[in-house]
Each structure stands twice: as C-alpha cells, then as structure tokens.
Design an enzyme around this catalytic site. Structure first.
Site, PDB file in Angstrom:
ATOM      1  N   PRO A 172     -24.742 -25.432  23.323  1.00 64.40           N
ATOM      2  CA  PRO A 172     -23.524 -25.859  22.624  1.00 64.40           C
ATOM      3  C   PRO A 172     -23.681 -25.924  21.111  1.00 64.40           C
ATOM      4  O   PRO A 172     -23.658 -26.997  20.528  1.00 64.40           O
ATOM      5  CB  PRO A 172     -23.252 -27.235  23.212  1.00 64.40           C
ATOM      6  CG  PRO A 172     -24.592 -27.735  23.626  1.00 64.40           C
ATOM      7  CD  PRO A 172     -25.407 -26.534  24.026  1.00 64.40           C
ATOM      8  N   CYS A 173     -23.820 -24.761  20.486  1.00 63.65           N
ATOM      9  CA  CYS A 173     -24.062 -24.723  19.048  1.00 63.65           C
ATOM     10  C   CYS A 173     -22.840 -25.198  18.266  1.00 63.65           C
ATOM     11  O   CYS A 173     -22.948 -25.531  17.096  1.00 63.65           O
ATOM     12  CB  CYS A 173     -24.459 -23.316  18.619  1.00 63.65           C
ATOM     13  SG  CYS A 173     -23.243 -22.071  19.022  1.00 63.65           S
ATOM     14  N   HIS A 174     -21.680 -25.253  18.917  1.00 67.46           N
ATOM     15  CA  HIS A 174     -20.488 -25.752  18.216  1.00 67.46           C
ATOM     16  C   HIS A 174     -20.588 -27.250  17.963  1.00 67.46           C
ATOM     17  O   HIS A 174     -19.821 -27.799  17.197  1.00 67.46           O
ATOM     18  CB  HIS A 174     -19.233 -25.428  19.027  1.00 67.46           C
ATOM     19  CG  HIS A 174     -19.259 -25.958  20.420  1.00 67.46           C
ATOM     20  ND1 HIS A 174     -19.938 -25.327  21.447  1.00 67.46           N
ATOM     21  CD2 HIS A 174     -18.726 -27.073  20.967  1.00 67.46           C
ATOM     22  CE1 HIS A 174     -19.788 -26.037  22.550  1.00 67.46           C
ATOM     23  NE2 HIS A 174     -19.066 -27.093  22.292  1.00 67.46           N
TER      24      HIS A 174
END
Length: 152
Positions: free
Chosen positions: A113-115
DNA sequence: TCTGTTATTGCGC
DNA sequence: GCGCAATAACAGA
C-alpha cells in the site's frame, strides 16, 4: 504456474492485475482497459468492501527482491492510516530518499500500500497520477471511519 | 565502474 | 514560501 491478467474499475481508472495462484506480480493503472476478471479480494477492496488481500501476496515481498525491507514495512501500515517517507525509512533502516525510489518502482501498488506513504508537507507523489492516491486514501479513511477503526 | 534517476527533507534567506 | 544541498540504492551502459 499459469499467469493470469485481469482488469477492474476504480473511478475513472482501470486497475490492471497480473497474478498466478496467490502471488501478485504486477499492478498498473490505465484509462482504456476493458473490465475483466480479477481476484475477488481486489475487486472488493476497490469497492470499499474489503480491507486486506489475504491470502494474496505481492512478489515484492519475496526473498531477494530489491527494496524488500521497505515494501515489508509499508505493508504493515494499517488500513486507513498513513506514514511519512521518513518514518518508513527509520523503521526499514534506510534513507527517506531511498523510500521514494522504492515507491516509484513498486511493482504492485495496492497490495503493497504505497499510497499510505505521504510526505510531511503534503500528499507526496504517485505514478501515473496523484489523483489515484487521493481517491484511495479518501476511500480508506471514510470506510475505516464508518466501521469505527478511526476516530477523529 | 560510473552515471542517471528518484513518490523527500530541512535549512537559510 | 522558495531554492538548494545532502544523500541511499538500484538500473543501465
């Protein structure tokens, strides 16, 4: 093992997924893709009906993958919350600049989940469009709040 | 090897 | 606020 490809709607975007069994190889965003079958967990996640991808996992977490420690750290950020590039760097034992590079090269956004990694002064970046990042964070925050995971 | 790339940060003005 | 230097680690040549 057989490699599969599918595409799912998220707002104006299509999320294109490449996977085999429970291993996600690649996640990309496009405007033009036709919709087709993707793993249930991903479809549910994109419609705010699911908070994790179990038992799916990203290839970015496998042994020997570049930036593995960083991706692992990012994967531990809870649904609906965010951490800064510096915080990730400290936990993973690296430099915040390096975290930016790793996020840019993340083969599987959403799964890793790089967001949920933002800059101290703003939202940070996202390829191909920070609008996707905003939409994902909004969705998660709202969903987590309505389920009572976040109180503000 | 060496060079280019990078989704950041913090300091000085 | 803005410009700029510091700076890690990988890809590609």
């Amino acid at each position: 093992m057989e490699m599969k490809t599918g595409s799912c709607r998220f707002g104006l975007w299509r999320v294109r997924v490449v996977w085999s069994e429970n291993l996600i190889h690649k996640v990309t965003f496009s405007r033009t893709e036709e919709e087709s079958f993707v793993p249930k967990q991903i479809r549910l996640y994109l419609t705010a009906k699911n908070m994790d991808f179990f038992p799916l996992k990203s290839i970015a977490l496998s042994d020997g993958y570049p930036y593995r420690e960083i991706y692992k750290t990012v994967s531990e950020i809870p649904y609906g919350l965010t951490k800064t590039y510096s915080e990730i760097a400290e936990i993973a034992g690296t430099h915040h600049r390096t975290v930016g590079v790793a996020m840019k090269r993340n083969p599987t956004p959403l799964i890793v989940p790089c967001h949920r990694v933002v800059s101290k002064s703003g939202i940070g970046g996202f390829t191909p469009d920070t609008g996707i990042k905003k939409a994902l964070l909004d969705m998660e925050k709202q969903n987590a709040k309505s389920l009572g995971f976040i109180i503000d």
